[in-house]
Design an enzyme around this catalytic site. Structure first.
Site, PDB file in Angstrom:
ATOM      1  N   ALA A 136       0.913  -1.103   0.041  1.00  0.00           N
ATOM      2  CA  ALA A 136       0.082  -0.054  -0.274  1.00  0.00           C
ATOM      3  C   ALA A 136       0.882   1.184   0.118  1.00  0.00           C
ATOM      4  O   ALA A 136       1.195   1.932   1.068  1.00  0.00           O
ATOM      5  CB  ALA A 136      -1.010   0.034   1.043  1.00  0.00           C
ATOM      6  N   GLU A 139      -1.667   6.915  -3.111  1.00  0.00           N
ATOM      7  CA  GLU A 139      -2.697   7.515  -2.324  1.00  0.00           C
ATOM      8  C   GLU A 139      -3.457   8.345  -3.550  1.00  0.00           C
ATOM      9  O   GLU A 139      -2.826   8.581  -4.461  1.00  0.00           O
ATOM     10  CB  GLU A 139      -2.153   8.564  -1.355  1.00  0.00           C
ATOM     11  CG  GLU A 139      -1.321   7.670  -0.226  1.00  0.00           C
ATOM     12  CD  GLU A 139      -1.000   8.857   0.814  1.00  0.00           C
ATOM     13  OE1 GLU A 139      -0.745   9.931   0.809  1.00  0.00           O
ATOM     14  OE2 GLU A 139      -0.340   8.323   1.897  1.00  0.00           O
ATOM     15  N   GLY A 143       0.547   9.371  -6.691  1.00  0.00           N
ATOM     16  CA  GLY A 143       0.846   8.002  -7.463  1.00  0.00           C
ATOM     17  C   GLY A 143       2.122   8.128  -7.967  1.00  0.00           C
ATOM     18  O   GLY A 143       2.995   7.574  -7.558  1.00  0.00           O
ATOM     19  N   ARG A 280      -9.404 -18.741 -40.324  1.00  0.00           N
ATOM     20  CA  ARG A 280     -10.187 -17.855 -40.887  1.00  0.00           C
ATOM     21  C   ARG A 280      -9.783 -17.764 -42.523  1.00  0.00           C
ATOM     22  O   ARG A 280      -9.062 -17.585 -42.800  1.00  0.00           O
ATOM     23  CB  ARG A 280     -10.057 -16.453 -40.369  1.00  0.00           C
ATOM     24  CG  ARG A 280     -10.753 -15.175 -40.880  1.00  0.00           C
ATOM     25  CD  ARG A 280     -12.410 -15.664 -40.413  1.00  0.00           C
ATOM     26  NE  ARG A 280     -13.188 -14.524 -40.862  1.00  0.00           N
ATOM     27  CZ  ARG A 280     -14.581 -14.771 -41.091  1.00  0.00           C
ATOM     28  NH1 ARG A 280     -15.130 -15.821 -40.950  1.00  0.00           N
ATOM     29  NH2 ARG A 280     -15.276 -13.623 -41.507  1.00  0.00           N
ATOM     30  N   GLY A 353     -14.401  -8.602 -36.143  1.00  0.00           N
ATOM     31  CA  GLY A 353     -15.557  -8.065 -35.004  1.00  0.00           C
ATOM     32  C   GLY A 353     -15.378  -8.974 -33.947  1.00  0.00           C
ATOM     33  O   GLY A 353     -15.785  -8.519 -32.780  1.00  0.00           O
ATOM     34  N   GLU A 376       3.421   0.672 -11.065  1.00  0.00           N
ATOM     35  CA  GLU A 376       4.803   0.273 -10.849  1.00  0.00           C
ATOM     36  C   GLU A 376       5.452   1.118 -11.904  1.00  0.00           C
ATOM     37  O   GLU A 376       6.721   0.564 -12.358  1.00  0.00           O
ATOM     38  CB  GLU A 376       5.014  -1.317 -11.002  1.00  0.00           C
ATOM     39  CG  GLU A 376       4.587  -1.783  -9.651  1.00  0.00           C
ATOM     40  CD  GLU A 376       4.852  -3.448  -9.581  1.00  0.00           C
ATOM     41  OE1 GLU A 376       6.157  -3.715  -9.675  1.00  0.00           O
ATOM     42  OE2 GLU A 376       4.045  -4.251  -9.283  1.00  0.00           O
ATOM     43  N   GLU A 380       5.495   7.035 -18.870  1.00  0.00           N
ATOM     44  CA  GLU A 380       6.484   8.287 -19.128  1.00  0.00           C
ATOM     45  C   GLU A 380       7.504   8.383 -17.852  1.00  0.00           C
ATOM     46  O   GLU A 380       8.825   8.998 -18.160  1.00  0.00           O
ATOM     47  CB  GLU A 380       5.490   9.402 -18.883  1.00  0.00           C
ATOM     48  CG  GLU A 380       4.598   9.787 -19.980  1.00  0.00           C
ATOM     49  CD  GLU A 380       3.366   8.645 -20.062  1.00  0.00           C
ATOM     50  OE1 GLU A 380       3.198   7.796 -19.019  1.00  0.00           O
ATOM     51  OE2 GLU A 380       2.801   8.723 -21.007  1.00  0.00           O
TER      52      GLU A 380
HETATM   53  C1  LIG Z   1      -4.965  -1.737 -11.621  1.00  0.00           C
HETATM   54  C2  LIG Z   1      -4.046  -1.089 -10.762  1.00  0.00           C
HETATM   55  C3  LIG Z   1      -3.318  -1.950  -9.629  1.00  0.00           C
HETATM   56  C4  LIG Z   1      -2.702  -1.151  -8.650  1.00  0.00           C
HETATM   57  N1  LIG Z   1      -2.046  -1.721  -7.682  1.00  0.00           N
HETATM   58  C5  LIG Z   1      -1.427  -0.913  -6.710  1.00  0.00           C
HETATM   59  C6  LIG Z   1      -0.978  -1.578  -5.326  1.00  0.00           C
HETATM   60  O1  LIG Z   1      -1.090  -2.764  -5.231  1.00  0.00           O
HETATM   61  N2  LIG Z   1      -0.391  -0.773  -4.410  1.00  0.00           N
HETATM   62  C7  LIG Z   1      -0.044   0.651  -4.720  1.00  0.00           C
HETATM   63  O2  LIG Z   1       0.523   1.109  -3.920  1.00  0.00           O
HETATM   64  N3  LIG Z   1      -0.472   1.011  -5.647  1.00  0.00           N
HETATM   65  C8  LIG Z   1      -1.154   0.446  -6.937  1.00  0.00           C
HETATM   66  N4  LIG Z   1      -1.462   1.028  -8.118  1.00  0.00           N
HETATM   67  C9  LIG Z   1      -1.462   2.447  -8.089  1.00  0.00           C
HETATM   68  C10 LIG Z   1      -0.439   2.984  -9.343  1.00  0.00           C
HETATM   69  O3  LIG Z   1       0.788   2.648  -8.827  1.00  0.00           O
HETATM   70  C11 LIG Z   1      -0.693   4.246  -9.542  1.00  0.00           C
HETATM   71  O4  LIG Z   1      -1.907   4.210 -10.375  1.00  0.00           O
HETATM   72  C12 LIG Z   1       0.715   4.804 -10.382  1.00  0.00           C
HETATM   73  O5  LIG Z   1       1.773   5.281  -9.772  1.00  0.00           O
HETATM   74  C13 LIG Z   1      -0.102   6.289 -11.296  1.00  0.00           C
HETATM   75  O6  LIG Z   1      -0.579   7.071 -10.307  1.00  0.00           O
HETATM   76  P1  LIG Z   1      -1.934   7.945 -10.553  1.00  0.00           P
HETATM   77  O7  LIG Z   1      -2.727   6.843 -10.862  1.00  0.00           O
HETATM   78  O8  LIG Z   1      -2.049   8.684  -9.464  1.00  0.00           O
HETATM   79  O9  LIG Z   1      -1.413   8.718 -11.669  1.00  0.00           O
HETATM   80  P2  LIG Z   1      -0.638  10.101 -11.929  1.00  0.00           P
HETATM   81  O10 LIG Z   1       0.350   9.959 -10.829  1.00  0.00           O
HETATM   82  O11 LIG Z   1      -1.604  11.091 -11.680  1.00  0.00           O
HETATM   83  O12 LIG Z   1      -0.302   9.908 -13.232  1.00  0.00           O
HETATM   84  C14 LIG Z   1      -1.153  10.212 -14.368  1.00  0.00           C
HETATM   85  C15 LIG Z   1      -0.063  10.269 -15.726  1.00  0.00           C
HETATM   86  O13 LIG Z   1       0.710  11.071 -15.684  1.00  0.00           O
HETATM   87  C16 LIG Z   1       1.745  10.712 -16.597  1.00  0.00           C
HETATM   88  N5  LIG Z   1       2.877  11.227 -15.880  1.00  0.00           N
HETATM   89  C17 LIG Z   1       3.311  10.870 -14.908  1.00  0.00           C
HETATM   90  N6  LIG Z   1       4.676  11.421 -14.663  1.00  0.00           N
HETATM   91  C18 LIG Z   1       4.958  12.119 -15.606  1.00  0.00           C
HETATM   92  C19 LIG Z   1       5.958  12.965 -15.835  1.00  0.00           C
HETATM   93  N7  LIG Z   1       6.920  13.304 -15.061  1.00  0.00           N
HETATM   94  N8  LIG Z   1       6.133  13.756 -17.124  1.00  0.00           N
HETATM   95  C20 LIG Z   1       4.783  13.545 -17.978  1.00  0.00           C
HETATM   96  N9  LIG Z   1       3.670  12.599 -17.680  1.00  0.00           N
HETATM   97  C21 LIG Z   1       3.934  11.955 -16.584  1.00  0.00           C
HETATM   98  C22 LIG Z   1       1.670   9.034 -16.612  1.00  0.00           C
HETATM   99  O14 LIG Z   1       1.096   8.873 -18.016  1.00  0.00           O
HETATM  100  C23 LIG Z   1       0.488   8.850 -15.709  1.00  0.00           C
HETATM  101  O15 LIG Z   1      -0.207   7.602 -16.016  1.00  0.00           O
HETATM  102  C24 LIG Z   1      -2.286   0.296  -8.792  1.00  0.00           C
HETATM  103  C25 LIG Z   1      -3.194   0.803 -10.162  1.00  0.00           C
HETATM  104  C26 LIG Z   1      -3.721   0.042 -11.032  1.00  0.00           C
HETATM  105  C27 LIG Z   1      -4.481   1.029 -11.821  1.00  0.00           C
END
Ligand SMILES: Cc1cc2nc3c(=O)[nH]c(=O)nc-3n(C[C@H](O)[C@H](O)[C@H](O)COP(=O)(O)OP(=O)(O)OC[C@H]3O[C@@H](n4cnc5c(N)ncnc54)[C@H](O)[C@@H]3O)c2cc1C
Length: 402
Positions: A136, A139, A143, A280, A353, A376, A380
């Site tokens: 975990a 937040e 992210g 196909r 389709g 993870e 980007e």
């Molecule tokens: C299915 C799933 C399972 C997950 N499981 C876990 C878990 O078990 N534990 C846990 O702690 N978290 C987990 N996560 C969270 C995941 O690690 C975050 O979603 C991820 O770190 C991105 O954070 P965010 O969603 O807040 O996106 P944001 O931080 O808001 O980022 C949005 C987008 O901005 C872009 N971006 C980011 N940095 C830059 C940059 N420097 N320059 C330009 N563009 C940028 C990227 O395209 C990114 O996707 C999970 C997420 C998903 C979708």
């Protein structure tokens, strides 16, 4: 069965080949199945992942997730074994890969940074499938930017009290324990310095893990709410302030394995595409007889091999060279997940389709691959890390410096 020639590459020993064969065998004949009618039922998906963890544990396959002293198969957690398992399981079932991966990711901070007592209390149960793990870190407002974590841990006598919200937590609401990252000191000049990691049991008072998140490829995923959640002093991992190092050390181990899962999805899409192209018929011949199809299959095949090379290079480097492999693991995850997305998209296209009909394998893969490019380390973020490492290497090059 998908191409297995990569097992002859010099990255592997006979133990790896035997383990890959055992996982393959289990995926073919031991993997419990979820009834098609239950796929859209989130309660059933939660129960199913619990069943998968126990079945993987009973088969001895989770032993790859922990060190030998705690019920594992090798002295240290071996990234090549994790990658082989994830690739093979992802080819068979996204949820089986998920169940396996989370036992590893959720327990890796303990394997890497735990005390002897912490390891004894957690790892054997992870390896047997008796306890389900979760990690975990994320937040709502932290992210990609891990250093923005706002959950706090304050001392309370000898113990700690945690308050804040963790979201996107895989196995949220299912796990028996969570490794939770929280801020133990104010954001100083370097915000990442004040983070710490704790082992929090699912039944801890002040922890609410009831909120679920429904995503395109459903799996147990939720939000944790911590309100003055009391955690014993001996559940702190490492020292106060070690949290960022623990998170990054764990990701260094696991990023290549996300690439391996993507590789498994891509191999499955390739198998499906070949079978479809051969069967196909259109315009009086099989789809596979058109040169455009052959060229596409050639591109897909090359992308898969290039991904496998990067994934197993990174895993081998971590296992044998032992230092940080941030650059190699970032390349492996970035390339394998991005290429798998393209390979799967090409497979969907070949199905016409039928490729977008809910529940058809390539359609399921299309949904499953998407989030691997986000978690993870979003693509980007990984590009920035790799670029940064290239600049660092250039500035350390004595020829160029001179
Ligand atoms: C299915 C799933 C399972 C997950 N499981 C876990 C878990 O078990 N534990 C846990 O702690 N978290 C987990 N996560 C969270 C995941 O690690 C975050 O979603 C991820 O770190 C991105 O954070 P965010 O969603 O807040 O996106 P944001 O931080 O808001 O980022 C949005 C987008 O901005 C872009 N971006 C980011 N940095 C830059 C940059 N420097 N320059 C330009 N563009 C940028 C990227 O395209 C990114 O996707 C999970 C997420 C998903 C979708």
């Amino acid at each position: 069965m998908s191409d297995q020639t990569f097992l002859g590459w010099p990255f592997f020993d006979d133990g790896h080949r035997a383990y890959a064969a055992a996982v393959e065998q289990w995926a073919a004949s031991g993997l419990p199945l979820l009834a098609e009618s239950e796929e859209g039922d989130l309660d059933a998906v939660y129960r199913y992942v619990g069943t998968l963890v126990r079945a993987l544990g009973d088969a001895g396959l989770l032993r790859a997730c922990v060190p030998a002293a705690y019920g594992g198969s090798r002295d240290e957690v071996d990234v090549r074994s994790l990658c082989l398992a994830r690739e093979t399981l992802a080819r068979a079932s996204g949820l089986a890969d998920f169940a396996f991966a989370m036992q590893g990711l959720g327990s890796a901070p303990v394997s890497l940074f735990g005390t002897e007592a912490q390891k004894q209390s957690v790892l054997p149960a992870v390896a047997s499938g008796a306890r389900i793990a979760a990690f975990a870190l994320s937040e709502p407002d932290a992210g990609s930017d891990v250093a923005a974590i706002a959950t706090t841990a304050v001392r309370d006598g000898g113990d700690w009290r945690l308050t804040g919200i963790k979201t996107w937590i895989s196995n949220g609401g299912l796990a028996d324990f969570y490794v939770v990252f929280a801020r133990t000191s104010d954001r100083e000049e370097k915000p990442s310095k004040g983070l710490s990691a704790f082992i929090v049991d699912a039944d801890a008072r002040g922890l609410d893990a009831s909120e679920r998140i429904v995503v395109s490829a459903p799996h147990p995923l939720g939000t944790l709410r911590l309100s003055d959640c009391r955690v014993r002093a001996d559940r702190l991992l490492g020292a106060p302030g070690d949290g960022f190092r623990i998170a990054m050390g764990t990701l260094d181990l696991f990023r290549s394995t996300v690439g391996a899962a993507a590789l498994g999805f891509a191999r499955r899409a390739m198998d499906e595409a070949i079978a479809r192209a051969q069967s196909r018929r259109m315009f009086g011949r099989a789809l596979a007889e058109f040169q455009l199809t052959q060229a596409k299959l050639g591109e897909m095949s090359m992308a898969i091999d290039a991904s496998a090379l990067l994934v197993y290079r990174a895993a081998w480097a971590k296992d044998t060279l032992r230092g940080r492999v941030t650059r190699e693991a970032s390349m492996a995850k970035l390339f394998a997940t991005e290429s798998a997305q393209q390979v799967i998209d090409a497979a969907v296209q070949m199905f016409g389709g039928l490729g977008v009909v809910h529940g058809v394998t390539v359609e399921r893969l299309y949904r499953e691959i998407r989030s691997l490019r986000i978690y993870e380390g979003a693509s980007e973020v990984l590009k920035l890390i790799i670029g940064d490492k290239a600049l660092e290497a250039a500035s350390n090059d004595p020829v160029r410096r001179g």
